[in-house]
Write a protein that holds these residues in place. Structure first.
Motif, PDB file in Angstrom:
ATOM      1  N   ARG A  92       0.839  -1.212   0.000  1.00  0.00           N
ATOM      2  CA  ARG A  92       0.000   0.000   0.000  1.00  0.00           C
ATOM      3  C   ARG A  92       0.869   1.255   0.000  1.00  0.00           C
ATOM      4  N   LEU A  93       1.979   1.197   0.718  1.00  0.00           N
ATOM      5  CA  LEU A  93       2.917   2.316   0.700  1.00  0.00           C
ATOM      6  C   LEU A  93       3.449   2.564  -0.713  1.00  0.00           C
ATOM      7  N   LEU A  94       3.826   1.467  -1.390  1.00  0.00           N
ATOM      8  CA  LEU A  94       4.354   1.586  -2.749  1.00  0.00           C
ATOM      9  C   LEU A  94       3.279   2.071  -3.713  1.00  0.00           C
ATOM     10  N   ALA A  95       2.060   1.568  -3.530  1.00  0.00           N
ATOM     11  CA  ALA A  95       0.968   1.916  -4.448  1.00  0.00           C
ATOM     12  C   ALA A  95       0.634   3.398  -4.402  1.00  0.00           C
ATOM     13  N   ARG A  96       0.895   4.028  -3.277  1.00  0.00           N
ATOM     14  CA  ARG A  96       0.558   5.439  -3.133  1.00  0.00           C
ATOM     15  C   ARG A  96       1.488   6.348  -3.918  1.00  0.00           C
ATOM     16  N   SER A  97       2.627   5.802  -4.351  1.00  0.00           N
ATOM     17  CA  SER A  97       3.590   6.595  -5.110  1.00  0.00           C
ATOM     18  C   SER A  97       3.708   6.059  -6.526  1.00  0.00           C
ATOM     19  N   ARG A  98       3.461   6.903  -7.498  1.00  0.00           N
ATOM     20  CA  ARG A  98       3.559   6.480  -8.891  1.00  0.00           C
ATOM     21  C   ARG A  98       4.986   6.062  -9.242  1.00  0.00           C
ATOM     22  N   ARG A  99       5.942   6.655  -8.524  1.00  0.00           N
ATOM     23  CA  ARG A  99       7.347   6.367  -8.813  1.00  0.00           C
ATOM     24  C   ARG A  99       7.738   4.940  -8.425  1.00  0.00           C
ATOM     25  N   TYR A 100       7.066   4.382  -7.417  1.00  0.00           N
ATOM     26  CA  TYR A 100       7.485   3.086  -6.893  1.00  0.00           C
ATOM     27  C   TYR A 100       6.434   1.986  -7.056  1.00  0.00           C
ATOM     28  N   ALA A 101       5.310   2.301  -7.659  1.00  0.00           N
ATOM     29  CA  ALA A 101       4.241   1.308  -7.789  1.00  0.00           C
ATOM     30  C   ALA A 101       4.696   0.085  -8.576  1.00  0.00           C
ATOM     31  N   HIS A 102       5.601   0.283  -9.563  1.00  0.00           N
ATOM     32  CA  HIS A 102       6.022  -0.834 -10.401  1.00  0.00           C
ATOM     33  C   HIS A 102       6.871  -1.841  -9.633  1.00  0.00           C
ATOM     34  N   HIS A 103       7.359  -1.470  -8.458  1.00  0.00           N
ATOM     35  CA  HIS A 103       8.155  -2.396  -7.655  1.00  0.00           C
ATOM     36  C   HIS A 103       7.277  -3.477  -6.995  1.00  0.00           C
TER      37      HIS A 103
END
Length: 485
Positions: A92-103
């Motif tokens: 959820r933390l990653l999903a909130r950032s477009r920069r890191y969602a692909h991780h």
């Protein structure tokens, strides 16, 4: 008329506390991108701290990279038992950032050989939701389907079952966004491969409810019953909620009578809470209280959510005195107060223009060490700064920073404007720097306001510093976008 907010208070020295989740979060953020040795020393001996730490970072709007780096470091430790609950929070933390969602999916694909127990339904839900939101509107359906089928392959490599629970997760993601037609299409597409259960039908009912299609919900419900679907308490609760949100509270009450006539379908805590909430919508606080009292007579113990629903009913009926009394009752019963409790009362005091009431709630919140969520932080910051008390906004800012929370950048907008207008430009500059140092990018608005007031004071050195900060942040964002592409 005397001013109802308290006079400014002298700064108090900060106390040194034993390491807690709050202190660990602040330690991680201030040392990023490096991982502090203290964290890798404490967490292996206390793995249960990982999920609360990640939750703290999520709720405090922290940047995702420090959390991702810490999680990967812990995965590399040979005997560290990573809690299953930690992965969905990180995703959820990653999903909130477009920069890191692909991780997100890259991380999921790396788990079958080392940590298969982390592959769970909550993690799948976040992954599918990320794929749905990160794709272009026209391609989001295909992206979610592709993500679901790829996840099935990952689960298979890990030797984990993939069935109705996972199908329900897929349907729930679409239904939660009101895309119930696509959810039905997915149901028909996968129902043979993954036989549905009661929760599947309830999920689709929820989809109709979230889309606001009360009539379509009733048609689907009765059609499902004719095909053999046996409704449970959740089914009734969804229908009640749909009626309540349409203002049809009496129709919802009729469903309560219908439930009581069925065998093995007793009203639950969620059912009573929904009806109390519905009574609040029609501003019938007396009925809400009767339903609340009726819970214990039915063998159901009210929880904090039920108390919050009753408080909402009092607030809608403009009965602040009963709302405050209920807040005290919740504390006496040791339920504790959450952000819904505080926000409900603060909103009503704000509507009534009662600054003294807002101050009482604020001091109660900070006195208990509670960390408010973004909406409550923004409400308080606006009240303080718009009423000529940016010093209280600064106190709130320092309180949040001290708790290891990264305030939302729009809170910085309000605070910087309020402080600069009161000629407290130095403190505005400090807050701007603190947000950058915690890994968050201030808005252009905050930058322009601060830059303008620094020019008036001829603080050209500080102007150069904040310009360099903004350039560095923009460069980082550009590099991250190129890596993601």
């Amino acid at each position: 008329m005397p001013y109802l907010l308290p006079p400014p208070r002298a700064a108090q020295p900060q106390r040194l506390l034993a390491p807690t989740v709050t202190h660990l979060a602040r330690l991680l953020l201030t040392h990023a991108p490096a991982i502090p040795p203290l964290l890798t020393a404490i967490l292996p001996s206390s793995p249960s701290l990982l999920t609360p730490l990640l939750s703290h970072l999520l709720l405090s709007h922290s940047p995702p990279l420090p959390a991702l780096s810490l999680f990967r470091r812990l995965l590399e430790l040979p005997h560290f038992p990573v809690p299953e609950s930690a992965l969905p929070v990180l995703l959820r933390l990653l999903a909130r950032s477009r920069r890191y969602a692909h991780h997100s999916f890259q991380l999921l694909e790396s788990l079958p050989s080392t940590h298969p127990h982390l592959l769970s339904v909550p993690a799948l839900s976040v992954i599918i939701s990320t794929a749905l939101c990160a794709s272009a509107p026209g391609a989001s359906f295909a992206a979610a389907v592709s993500c679901f089928e790829s996840a099935a392959a990952v689960w298979a490599r890990a030797g984990r079952s993939f069935g109705a629970a996972e199908l329900n997760a897929l349907l729930r993601v679409f239904c939660a966004r009101g895309r119930v037609a696509e959810a039905r299409a997915l149901f028909h597409r996968y129902c043979d491969a993954y036989p549905p259960d009661t929760r599947t039908f309830n999920t689709l009912l929820l989809g109709f409810k979230e889309a606001g299609h009360a009539q379509a919900l009733d048609l689907f419900y009765h059609d499902a019953v004719l095909r053999g679907f046996v409704p449970d308490a959740v089914s009734y609760c969804v229908r009640m909620d749909a009626y309540c949100k349409k203002g049809k509270f009496l129709d919802a009450l009729q469903l309560l009578d219908e439930m009581r006539k069925r065998e093995n379908c007793k009203p639950t805590l969620q059912v009573f809470t929904t009806l109390i909430y519905g009574a609040g919508i029609v501003r019938d606080a007396a009925r809400a209280r009767r339903l609340f009292d009726e819970m214990e007579q039915s063998g159901v113990t009210p929880d904090r959510g039920a108390h919050n629903a009753l408080m909402g009913a009092y607030v809608r009926a403009r009965d602040l005195q009963s709302g405050m009394a209920l807040m005290s009752e919740m504390e006496q019963k040791s339920f504790g107060l959450d952000d819904v409790t505080y926000n409900t009362m603060l909103c009503e005091f704000q509507r009534a223009g009662d600054l003294e009431g807002i101050w009482k709630i604020y001091t109660k919140m900070t006195g208990s060490g509670f960390m408010p969520r973004t909406r409550t932080t923004m409400l308080l910051m606006k009240v303080f700064c718009e009423n000529g008390r940016p010093d209280l906004g600064l106190e709130l800012w320092d309180y949040l920073i001290g708790k290891g929370c990264v305030p939302h950048r729009h809170a910085l907008d309000v605070l910087v404007t309020g402080l600069c207008c009161r000629d407290v430009v130095g403190e505005a500059y400090r807050c701007f720097r603190e947000l950058v140092e915690m890994g968050m990018a201030p808005t252009e608005r905050a930058f322009r306001v601060l830059e303008g007031f620094l020019k008036k004071k001829r603080e050209f050195g500080k102007i150069d510093e904040i310009r360099q900060m903004m350039k560095a942040i923009q460069l980082e964002e550009h590099q991250a976008e190129e890596e993601a592409a």
